[in-house]
Structure formats: structure tokens, C-alpha cells
Design an enzyme around this catalytic site. Structure first.
Site, mmCIF file in Angstrom:
data_model
loop_
_atom_site.group_PDB
_atom_site.id
_atom_site.type_symbol
_atom_site.label_atom_id
_atom_site.label_comp_id
_atom_site.label_asym_id
_atom_site.label_seq_id
_atom_site.Cartn_x
_atom_site.Cartn_y
_atom_site.Cartn_z
ATOM 1 C CB SER A 48 -0.915 0.103 1.324
ATOM 2 O OG SER A 48 -0.121 0.796 2.217
ATOM 3 C CE LYS A 49 -1.465 5.429 -4.159
ATOM 4 N NZ LYS A 49 -2.342 6.468 -4.934
ATOM 5 N NE ARG A 50 -2.550 3.065 5.311
ATOM 6 C CZ ARG A 50 -3.386 3.087 4.452
ATOM 7 N NH1 ARG A 50 -3.943 3.607 3.671
ATOM 8 N NH2 ARG A 50 -3.834 1.750 4.238
#
Ligand code: GLU
Length: 512
Positions: A264-266
Site C-alpha cells: 500500500s501507499k502507506r
């Protein structure tokens, strides 16, 4: 030029994540291999998700990776405009075309009415109300109302959406170039909104109309779009464009470094690794993150790494230039299974590229890193510096992090080893060595080495008693290239100054 036409169609909703860049890369590879056309289309019809700066970020990221465009907002081309917000009228016309041929209809239901209906259904135990062939007759639309009623509503400028009339029970089949045959049942699909009340198209309508008008031959995109493909095929049918429908290739997911779950982007911020090509300066700290570029990666290494995230050449070869990828690439060798984002592998690639780089290339990389610190050095010095450091850096920022002492005072002395190795009673001898070194004018590595060795012999000192002292004294650390080479490059004046200071530090550590 062949007729292969592919597009990268990002929505400018933020920074482009590594999966997006990989999609662009695979499209680019196919286009270049086939002598086709690579198009950038900006899918910006969802005004609520528009993020200023995102389009520029996308273009900069593609350019950084060396992915050149043939058509796009900047390049122009025969099928423009290439920004969907500039194509509104085209989508409206096409939506009307579907109304005219009975494949779509006006829906006048207000959001409140839709909510109320969902509530009633829920109370009756149905939690998944779907606007489809089985329910559209009981909703307010041009299928359920008389044409006089519809005309009146339109004349009154009642807000409406246009929905696709999904057939009640048909099988939708596609042969995906990666996943093979994929089937969908139309009875599982809702009557997707094609045109919103504000006259803007949804992704589905705009995407299909543009792929058709732009003569796209292959749609290569992330796996998350596979379910949408069912609606897309129905749209091609509705327009009567099925014969020229593009081929689809849905790329496998990119998985977290652990191999569990989607990257994920996080994850980048959470793991302290880049998952974006370039840094992004968001409004808040949580929105900001670093990129491969800022982390010190060579774009060639990033491209090589991404190419192998889901594709394999079928051989043992791992290192590929962009040109080699263009030759070797094939959609058939894209895997179905998720590809693990292995950051150590990314670093390994970068190391390979650094080792392959010429001194001139590395000097050109190092100069701006130093300039940022307000340091400039001549090419002769920098050439020796990069030669000495080349095999010791993984990312470009390591040139500074591991080699700053070539340019400025030692910041940290390896305390443990200096305590262990420093014998205050030897300081007199070491001062003699300083004196001897100072008499050497501009010695090379071998001369420094010879001088130190003769000092050791005369004073009956071993390597273990002398080299760590010189190493820590001059560089602060036990790691690094040949200390004689470092000393030769720094020059004897500087070495003398550093040793003098270091001996004071060592004494205080010893006493402390
Ligand atoms: N705009 C979509 C995206 O943001 C495009 C998907 C597609 O390639 O069809 O990824």
C-alpha cells in the site's frame, strides 16, 4: 510504425505509486518493441478527487524513468485532447448515442430516493440493493416511465444520470492476455452510471470511448481493474465496437515486502522505504514521503527492478537496460501471481548499476549532492573519490553518508575502537609519524603506505596498533577504502591536522 497503440491512463489523484509506474513501463515496453505508439491520457473527470500537482508529478516520474511519450497532453497528437476534462462534449454525445439505440437510459432517482430504496430493501433483509435489470422497472427512469413523462422531466431540467442498460442474463467473456479466459455473469452487474448529473462522464464511459477513439489496441493495467472489464465489454457491445475491442492484460498485484497482502501507499512511510518514484511534498507530514530518486536510486536500476516485478525473461538474466527490456519483453511472460516488493533486491540492482557506471558518470552524480552541502571539488579529486567509494555505496546518498569525511571534518569517532586501540604512551611515536608524513609533498597511495610501513618496522609496531589509529583518526570509522589512498587524496596537511585533533579526542575518550 505498427498499429500497436497503448496508453497509460492515470487519474491525477496524487503521486504515482510504484504499481502505476510499472503499468506505464510495461505499456512503454510493448509500444517500443512493436514500433507502436505510447500515449499518456489524463483521466481527470472526477473533480472531487483531483489533486493539483499530480499531473506534473506523473509526467516528471515518467521522464525520470526514461519512458518517452508519443502522444499526450504535452506532445499533442491526432487523437487529442488527451486530458479527459477537455473531452466532455465527446462523452455527452456518446452517452446520447447509447440512449438513442436503447442501450442506456435516463435515471431521475435523487440520492434521497436511492437511499430510501436501499433502506427499504435492507429492512426486507436484502443488504445488497442493486440498480439492475431486476430493479430498474421499479425505479424512476426512462425504462419505467412513459415517454411523455420522460420528456416532461427533461423539459423541466430535472437532474438525471445516464445508466448503462446491462442485459439481464448474459455471459461476458474475455481472454485476458495474462489471466486467460475470464467470465462474468451480467446478472451480477449493476446498471453503471455513465454520465453523472453534472454532465461529467464516469471512468467507465470516458475510458471506453477514449480507448476506442484513440484506437487503443492493448489495455495493460493493474489487476484491480479486472472486475470493471465486464462493464467495459458490455459498453463495447452497446456501441457496436466489439470487433475492434482492445486486448486486455491485467498485471499482477505488487505485494508487501513480507509477501503478505498488497503493497500500500502507506507501507513506504511505515517501513521507511520508497514505494513511489519521486518524493511528494504533501500539506502534512503524513502526506509527504520520499521517493526512489530522493533515496539515491539510479532510474535505470528502478526500471530494471520494476520490470521484474511480475514479468520474467524466462532466463537467468537479471540486469537489463531499457533497450534490452524492449527486446526481451513479452506479455506472455507476465505472471498471474502477486510479485513481492523486495526492497533489498532494489538496492542490489542499484549497486550493480553503480558498479557499472563510469567515473565520469559518478562524478556527475556526486557533484550536485555536494553542491547541496555547499561543497565543490575539482574533477581530479572527485574521480579518485568515486573510484574509492564505488564498491562501497548502495544508493547515491551513501556517497555522502559513508564518505562525507572526504570533504569535511570527522563528525563522529568510532568510540569503542578508539578506546581499545589508543595507547597514550604511543602518542610520541605517532607524532613522529605525523612529522614524517608532512615531509612527503604530494604522495600517492604507495608512498604513504611505504612511509607508514617503515615507521611500523622501525618502531616495531604491528598493523593492529597503527592502522586503526590512522583510520579512525582520519575518517572517524573503521570502514572504508584503503586508508593510504584516503590519506593520499586528502593531502598531508589535512591528515596532520586531523590526526592532531583525533589524538586529543582519543585521550579524552580514554580518560572519560
Ligand atoms: N484512470 C484509471 C487509473 O487511474 C485507468 C485504468 C485503466 O487503465 O483503464 O488507473
Amino acid at each position: 510504425m505498427s498499429n500497436v497503440r497503448v496508453r497509460f491512463a492515470p487519474s491525477p489523484t496524487g503521486a504515482l505509486h510504484i504499481g502505476g509506474v510499472r503499468t506505464a513501463l510495461y505499456n512503454h515496453l510493448l509500444a517500443r518493441q512493436m514500433g507502436g505508439t505510447f500515449i499518456l491520457r489524463i483521466e481527470d473527470t472526477d473533480q472531487t478527487r483531483y489533486v493539483p500537482g499530480a499531473e506534473d508529478y506523473i509526467k516528471e516520474a515518467l521522464a525520470w524513468c526514461g519512458l518517452t511519450l508519443d502522444e499526450g497532453p504535452e506532445q499533442g497528437g491526432d487523437y487529442g485532447p488527451y486530458r479527459q476534462s477537455d473531452r466532455k462534449a465527446i462523452y455527452q454525445e456518446h452517452a446520447q448515442q447509447l440512449i438513442a439505440n436503447g442501450k442506456a437510459y435516463y435515471a431521475f432517482d435523487t440520492p434521497e430516493e436511492l437511499d430510501a430504496r436501499r433502506e427499504t430493501e435492507k429492512e426486507a433483509g436484502n443488504h445488497n440493493f442493486r440498480y439492475d435489470a431486476s430493479t430498474r422497472g421499479s425505479m424512476r427512469n426512462s425504462e419505467s416511465l412513459t415517454s411523455a413523462q420522460v420528456e416532461q422531466l427533461l423539459a423541466d431540467k430535472t437532474p438525471y444520470t445516464i445508466r448503462l442498460k446491462v442485459p439481464a442474463d448474459e455471459i461476458v467473456k474475455i481472454t485476458d492476455l495474462v489471466r486467460g479466459e475470464v467470465q462474468f455473469q451480467s446478472k451480477e452487474l449493476d446498471d453503471k452510471i455513465l454520465l453523472k448529473t453534472d454532465g461529467m462522464p464516469t471512468y467507465h464511459l470516458a475510458n471506453i470511448v477514449d480507448d476506442h477513439l484513440m484506437k487503443i489496441t492493448h489495455v495493460i493495467r493493474g489487476e484491480e481493474w479486472l472486475p470493471s472489464t465486464a462493464h467495459h465489454v458490455l459498453l463495447y457491445r452497446a456501441f457496436g465496437w466489439e470487433a475492434t475491442m482492445p486486448s486486455f492484460a491485467h498485471l499482477p498485484l505488487i505485494l508487501k515486502p513480507t509477501g503478505k497482502g498488497k503493497l500500500s501507499k502507506r507501507d513506504g512511510v511505515a517501513l521507511g522505504i520508497p514505494v513511489f518514484p519521486l518524493a511528494w511534498n504533501g500539506a502534512t507530514e503524513e502526506e509527504s514521503f520520499t521517493g526512489f530518486r530522493e533515496f539515491g536510486f539510479d532510474p535505470r536500476a528502478v526500471v530494471n527492478f520494476m520490470a521484474l516485478l511480475g514479468w520474467n525473461p524466462g532466463t537467468e538474466q537479471e540486469l537489463f537496460s531499457l533497450d534490452e527490456l524492449v527486446n526481451a519483453f513479452s506479455i506472455e511472460k507476465i505472471g498471474k501471481a502477486g510479485a513481492r516488493f523486495d526492497f533489498d533486491k532494489a538496492k542490489w540492482f542499484n549497486q550493480q548499476y553503480i558498479m557499472q557506471s563510469s567515473d565520469e558518470e559518478l562524478v556527475a552524480i556526486v557533484k550536485p549532492i555536494l553542491a547541496e552541502k555547499g561543497i565543490s571539488k575539482d574533477d581530479a579529486f572527485l574521480t579518485v573519490f568515486v573510484q574509492l567509494m564505488k564498491e562501497r555505496v548502495v544508493v547515491y546518498s551513501d556517497f555522502w553518508d559513508n564518505g562525507y569525511y572526504f570533504f569535511t571534518e570527522v563528525q563522529d569517532y568510532d568510540e569503542k575502537n578508539s578506546r581499545k586501540k589508543w595507547k597514550p604512551e604511543n602518542q610520541g611515536l605517532f607524532n613522529e609519524l605525523r612529522g614524517q608524513l608532512k615531509t612527503l609533498e604530494t604522495p600517492d597511495e604507495a608512498t604513504v603506505e611505504a612511509a607508514v610501513k617503515s615507521f611500523m618496522e622501525v618502531n616495531e609496531l604491528g598493523f593492529g596498533a597503527v592502522l586503526p589509529i590512522l583510520r579512525i583518526g582520519v575518517t572517524g570509522t573503521m570502514q572504508g577504502p584503503s586508508i593510504f589512498a584516503v590519506m593520499a587524496l586528502l593531502g598531508m596537511e589535512e591528515v596532520d591536522r586531523r590526526l592532531e585533533k583525533a589524538f586529543t579526542v582519543f585521550n579524552s575518550l580514554k580518560n572519560g
